[in-house]
Design a protein around this motif. Sequence first.
Motif, mmCIF file in Angstrom:
data_model
loop_
_atom_site.group_PDB
_atom_site.id
_atom_site.type_symbol
_atom_site.label_atom_id
_atom_site.label_comp_id
_atom_site.label_asym_id
_atom_site.label_seq_id
_atom_site.Cartn_x
_atom_site.Cartn_y
_atom_site.Cartn_z
ATOM 1 N N VAL A 49 0.861 -1.193 0.000
ATOM 2 C CA VAL A 49 0.000 0.000 0.000
ATOM 3 C C VAL A 49 0.895 1.242 0.000
ATOM 4 O O VAL A 49 1.702 1.427 0.917
ATOM 5 C CB VAL A 49 -0.951 0.013 1.220
ATOM 6 C CG1 VAL A 49 -1.867 1.238 1.177
ATOM 7 C CG2 VAL A 49 -1.789 -1.262 1.275
ATOM 8 N N ASN A 53 -2.301 5.515 -0.580
ATOM 9 C CA ASN A 53 -3.293 4.442 -0.394
ATOM 10 C C ASN A 53 -3.578 3.602 -1.634
ATOM 11 O O ASN A 53 -4.627 2.985 -1.741
ATOM 12 C CB ASN A 53 -4.610 5.005 0.158
ATOM 13 C CG ASN A 53 -4.764 4.673 1.632
ATOM 14 O OD1 ASN A 53 -3.916 3.998 2.213
ATOM 15 N ND2 ASN A 53 -5.838 5.149 2.241
ATOM 16 N N GLU A 55 -3.021 0.326 -3.822
ATOM 17 C CA GLU A 55 -2.575 -1.054 -3.578
ATOM 18 C C GLU A 55 -1.881 -1.603 -4.820
ATOM 19 O O GLU A 55 -2.480 -1.648 -5.898
ATOM 20 C CB GLU A 55 -3.771 -1.940 -3.200
ATOM 21 C CG GLU A 55 -4.419 -1.533 -1.883
ATOM 22 C CD GLU A 55 -5.611 -2.408 -1.507
ATOM 23 O OE1 GLU A 55 -5.954 -3.323 -2.291
ATOM 24 O OE2 GLU A 55 -6.203 -2.175 -0.441
#
Length: 327
Positions: A49, A53, A55
């Motif tokens: 991550v 934020n 992924e």
Amino acid sequence: MKNIALLAGGYSGEYEVSIKSAKYVAANLKADKYKVYTILVTRERWFYVTESNEEISIDRNDFSLTLNGGKIKFDFAFITVHGTPGEDGKLQGYFDMIGIPYNTCDATTSAITMNKAYTKAIVNGVDGLHTAKSMQLFQHDGHDVASIAARLKFPLFIKPNNGGSSVGMSKVHNVAGLPQALERAFREDHQILVEEFIKGREFSVGIVRLHGELKVLPATEILTTKDFFDYEAKYTDGVTKEVTPADLSPEQYKTINRIVADVYLRLNCHGMTRLDFILQEETGDFYFIEINTTPGQTANSLIPQQVRAAGIDIQEFYDALVVGGMR
């Protein structure tokens, strides 16, 4: 600057504990020496991550991460996954195959020590160490409660054989309680261990190879208001009190330290492990409970407590684990 993959999460009920362990380790790996990337491991995928934020999945073909158009390869894997696949040898086997060093026991030792019954069979015979009388049961076999009652003395402990977190454990005082306890344990695992209860004080002792030398850490005594140290006792505030270093005589310390070192060597352990014992009330004998090869690493966890009690700086401790694992 070395790139460290810090693996957290996993498939067990200890996912959240693992995340907390990884945060503590990340905060205590030397920032001038290591660039740490926390990699979350779930059944679906492994991912990193970013600060924004996002992924980003890990390429499991070579365990690499592509960030900002550049490919990051890792020099070392620091495994803080409790339970499967980080404690049972699966991740270790993967890293062995792709040639990345890691901080824990190897695949064979991790797989064996995850199985309580097999571990007991191997440590049986270590001088001064006792093991409770027990039976290993498999889900696909029939389970005759009368034959269990005939072979073992109540009270009995029933626990999943491969569980790492005390989930599914029961203490049973008579035959009537057995069927429900067996069912509860089999919900967690297809193999279970039925074991005679040993009354006494419970201790946990960390051991680690630092700078090529075996170091037994100060023991912790586990004092719980519960009947035994189950999942609730382990993770609920106020239910358990931990005393580090434990109140043991110099002679008892000498005995337990030798036993811990013998078990570590017999099981061919690497890195840090933690062994749990009962000091039997009537006899003063040490009874083996289990070994934990990826012990918790939060600030309140037993190993960090013991490292502090030994007067070792936690950053130096983790640094030595990485350096030792890379050898």
